[in-house]
Design a protein around this motif. Structure first.
Motif, mmCIF file in Angstrom:
data_model
loop_
_atom_site.group_PDB
_atom_site.id
_atom_site.type_symbol
_atom_site.label_atom_id
_atom_site.label_comp_id
_atom_site.label_asym_id
_atom_site.label_seq_id
_atom_site.Cartn_x
_atom_site.Cartn_y
_atom_site.Cartn_z
ATOM 1 N N SER A 167 0.787 -1.185 0.146
ATOM 2 C CA SER A 167 0.454 -0.108 0.106
ATOM 3 C C SER A 167 0.794 1.306 -0.302
ATOM 4 O O SER A 167 0.927 2.667 -0.911
ATOM 5 C CB SER A 167 -0.635 -0.214 0.995
ATOM 6 N N THR A 168 2.209 1.661 0.742
ATOM 7 C CA THR A 168 2.526 2.420 0.934
ATOM 8 C C THR A 168 3.692 2.674 0.105
ATOM 9 O O THR A 168 4.797 1.725 -0.240
ATOM 10 C CB THR A 168 3.177 2.620 2.164
ATOM 11 N N PRO A 169 3.560 3.337 -1.047
ATOM 12 C CA PRO A 169 4.286 3.052 -2.147
ATOM 13 C C PRO A 169 6.083 3.523 -1.588
ATOM 14 O O PRO A 169 5.921 3.897 -1.286
ATOM 15 C CB PRO A 169 4.306 4.530 -2.899
ATOM 16 N N ASN A 170 6.732 2.308 -2.506
ATOM 17 C CA ASN A 170 8.324 3.017 -2.820
ATOM 18 C C ASN A 170 8.570 3.559 -4.221
ATOM 19 O O ASN A 170 9.106 3.408 -4.657
ATOM 20 C CB ASN A 170 9.287 1.707 -2.601
ATOM 21 N N MET A 171 8.865 5.181 -3.272
ATOM 22 C CA MET A 171 9.369 6.530 -4.586
ATOM 23 C C MET A 171 10.630 6.911 -4.426
ATOM 24 O O MET A 171 11.074 7.721 -3.682
ATOM 25 C CB MET A 171 8.633 7.642 -3.447
ATOM 26 N N PRO A 172 11.665 5.818 -5.524
ATOM 27 C CA PRO A 172 12.954 5.886 -5.866
ATOM 28 C C PRO A 172 13.047 7.743 -6.498
ATOM 29 O O PRO A 172 12.229 8.589 -7.241
ATOM 30 C CB PRO A 172 13.499 5.031 -6.469
ATOM 31 N N LEU A 202 6.228 4.499 -19.394
ATOM 32 C CA LEU A 202 7.708 4.446 -19.390
ATOM 33 C C LEU A 202 7.204 3.880 -18.033
ATOM 34 O O LEU A 202 6.484 4.493 -17.015
ATOM 35 C CB LEU A 202 8.053 5.193 -19.562
ATOM 36 N N LEU A 203 7.271 2.675 -17.584
ATOM 37 C CA LEU A 203 7.088 2.010 -16.390
ATOM 38 C C LEU A 203 8.386 1.502 -15.756
ATOM 39 O O LEU A 203 9.148 0.747 -16.462
ATOM 40 C CB LEU A 203 6.156 0.795 -16.448
ATOM 41 N N ILE A 204 8.325 2.189 -14.643
ATOM 42 C CA ILE A 204 10.798 2.027 -13.825
ATOM 43 C C ILE A 204 9.382 0.528 -13.156
ATOM 44 O O ILE A 204 8.891 0.998 -12.178
ATOM 45 C CB ILE A 204 10.628 2.827 -13.549
ATOM 46 N N GLY A 205 10.458 -0.643 -13.140
ATOM 47 C CA GLY A 205 10.300 -2.035 -12.587
ATOM 48 C C GLY A 205 10.419 -2.627 -13.294
ATOM 49 O O GLY A 205 9.993 -2.171 -14.726
ATOM 50 N N GLY A 274 7.167 -1.229 -6.363
ATOM 51 C CA GLY A 274 7.208 -1.939 -5.104
ATOM 52 C C GLY A 274 7.523 -0.406 -3.919
ATOM 53 O O GLY A 274 6.517 0.388 -4.309
ATOM 54 N N TYR A 275 6.654 -1.591 -2.975
ATOM 55 C CA TYR A 275 6.187 -1.105 -1.755
ATOM 56 C C TYR A 275 6.799 -0.971 -0.758
ATOM 57 O O TYR A 275 7.889 -1.614 -0.656
ATOM 58 C CB TYR A 275 4.456 -1.835 -1.032
#
Ligand code: FAD
Ligand code: NAP
Ligand code: MG
Length: 461
Positions: A167-172, A202-205, A274-275
């Motif tokens: 639920s909580t994003p990982n935001m690089p 563009l999708l990153i991951g 990811g999260y």
């Protein structure tokens, strides 16, 4: 001993599994402890309770949901089936192996509706803070009732945390992204491909979110999809229109530059990165600290917090298995709380945890991951009366699923599998997945006559 009190935080599949585990005990005529479950949303189902909202909800709380319109199961339903409530029992007819979200929500709800579980759940109530009171050996939990706008506290002898971890994003950060003129969002806020029709995306991951959002955008008519990986590409055979590139090095305006020296202009960036396991209601000494993996450290049997054995976490591992794994965990947690399962002292628990962590470290392939989680569930299931099922066969289905995706990422959802619970083979969906633009329960269960289905030639297979 049953004169104790259990608090459950979250009424998603994990929290509901905990309620179901106690209910099955009660049905046998056995006494159960006092139970209370708290859910911050206005309904149960966790991730499966779809919301159109992003950011904050009606009461200003961070939105939990990361699911989107047109989300279909990304694994065969035969791999997640409850052992004590089958798809046949619920739908009374065979259905396809990859149902859309609303259909799976209906299934989850069907089981829990058989009981009075709703009476135990206080909705629109968020856990704010937890203290452990050493003298009383109890948790003091502070909650906010969002509707009444009041704060209150409750004490529990055991606390079960089932709040999920997607639920909580990982935001690089990527250099120059702050000047990107188009849409930037995390997969958590993605609510459907509609806004990306005719766009260059563009999708990153390079995990499930990137894979599925990429395929969704392709299906619904994006102009091009580029998936940028950090460690490994997804590596399936992509159709023309989807490509993989190494990681973005930086952005300049609407152009992304990649580590292989190439560049491309984009209309939108979706971070599928990811999260975080995030527990803003837990103090440092009770907080599970882990990345997304198959065996988080500090959890005995993947469940009991090693620093405080009255604190229980459900569903904190990365997930091949889902609903039936949460069940096996909840059954274990129940029997442990009821004093039927003895757990060893902390040092010995540590050795057991280490053993599993080393075992995970030795895994290399998708097959190894499946086998790892299968072994984990086998162990749990041997310790309780959760109905046993043929886990080796389920592991085989997971492996076929991995192959199906490699073979054809656009068609794997058209495959059918056979339930190990009932022996029933799934029915093909009336419409090939790539042509099915309506993900409603109604449409799914509709017997569509052949000429209603658009049979025009397609070029994506
Ligand atoms: P969740 O479903 O996340 O539920 C946690 C609950 O806790 C929520 O209802 C939340 O509101 C509540 N909560 C959180 N914090 C608090 C608080 N402080 N106080 C009170 N309540 C709180 N699995 C599959 O098997 N098949 C799939 O196809 C699939 N697709 C997925 C797609 C996406 C985009 C994501 C993110 C996940 C998907 N999953 C899928 C995995 C999914 O995580 C599990 O199926 C399942 O929902 C996990 O259940 P849970 O109860 O552990 O967590
Ligand atoms: P995830 O599996 O944890 O993957 C995170 C991805 O982000 C990895 O590829 C990781 O790459 C990458 N990443 C992390 N930090 C990065 C950085 N700084 N730069 C570049 N890449 C970075 O998360 P997820 O893909 O969001 O999946 C979460 C859950 O949602 C899964 O359970 C999945 O099954 C579910 N899901 C289901 C569906 C569906 O269709 N039903 C759709 C979407 C998601 P590395 O490999 O380099 O670490
Ligand atoms: Mg058993």
């Amino acid at each position: 001993m049953t004169n104790f009190k259990v608090g459950i935080i979250g009424a998603g599949p994990s929290g509901l599994a905990m309620l179901r585990a106690f209910e099955s005990e009660q049905k046998k005529g056995n006494p159960i402890p006092e139970i209370k479950c708290y859910e911050k949303q206005d309904n149960w189902g966790g991730m499966w309770n779809y919301t159109w909202r992003t950011g904050v909800g009606k009461y200003g709380e961070p939105i939990h949901g990361s699911m989107y319109k047109y989300l279909w199961s990304n694994g065969p339903k035969e791999c997640l089936e409850f052992a004590d409530y089958t798809f046949m029992e619920h739908f009374k007819q065979p259905i396809s192996s990859y149902p859309p979200r609303e259909v799976l929500f209906d299934y989850i709800e069907g089981r829990i509706k058989q009981s009075n579980a709703r009476d135990y759940i206080k909705f629109n109530t968020v856990a704010r803070w937890v203290d452990y009171l050493e003298d009383k050996k109890q948790f003091r939990v502070i909650f906010d009732d969002l509707v009444e706008n009041v704060t209150f506290e409750e004490h529990f002898d055991y606390l079960v945390v089932g709040t999920g971890h997607f639920s909580t994003p990982n935001m690089p950060y990527f250099k120059g992204i702050e000047n990107f003129p188009g849409v930037i969002m995390h997969a958590h806020d993605f609510r459907g491909a509609d806004q990306f029709i005719d766009k260059d995306i563009l999708l990153i991951g390079s995990s499930y979110s990137a894979e599925d959002i990429g395929v969704q955008c392709f299906k619904h008519g994006s102009k091009s999809i580029t998936i940028s990986y950090r460690t490994n590409p997804i590596g399936v055979k992509w159709p023309a229109g989807i490509e993989e590139k190494p990681l973005v090095s930086h952005f300049k305006g609407n152009t992304a530059f990649f580590k292989d020296g190439s560049s491309k202009e984009f209309d939108a960036v979706v971070l599928c990165t990811g999260y975080q396991h995030k527990f803003p209601f837990l103090p440092d000494n009770l907080r599970l600290k882990t990345k997304n993996c198959l065996y988080p450290d500090n959890l005995y049997k993947g469940i009991v917090y090693n620093e405080n054995e009255r604190l229980i976490f459900l569903g904190m591992q990365d997930q091949y298995y889902t609903f039936n794994m949460f069940d096996t965990q909840a059954w274990f947690a129940r029997d442990y709380m009821l004093g039927r399962i003895d757990i060893p002292k902390k040092a010995e628990r540590n050795i057991d945890i280490e053993k599993w962590i080393e075992k995970e470290a030795a895994t290399k392939t998708g097959y190894d991951h499946v086998d790892f989680q299968t072994d984990y569930i086998k162990e749990l299931i041997s310790l309780t009366d959760y109905p046993s099922f043929d886990l080796d066969k389920v592991a085989d289905m997971f492996k076929s699923w991995l192959n199906d995706k490699e073979e054809n990422i656009l068609k794997y959802r058209d495959k059918v599998y056979t339930s190990v619970m009932t022996g029933v083979t799934a029915e093909e969906h009336h419409t090939p997945w790539m042509k099915e633009l309506d993900d409603s329960l109604e449409r799914y269960l509709d017997e569509v006559v052949a000429d209603e289905v658009e049979l025009s030639k397609t070029n994506y297979y």
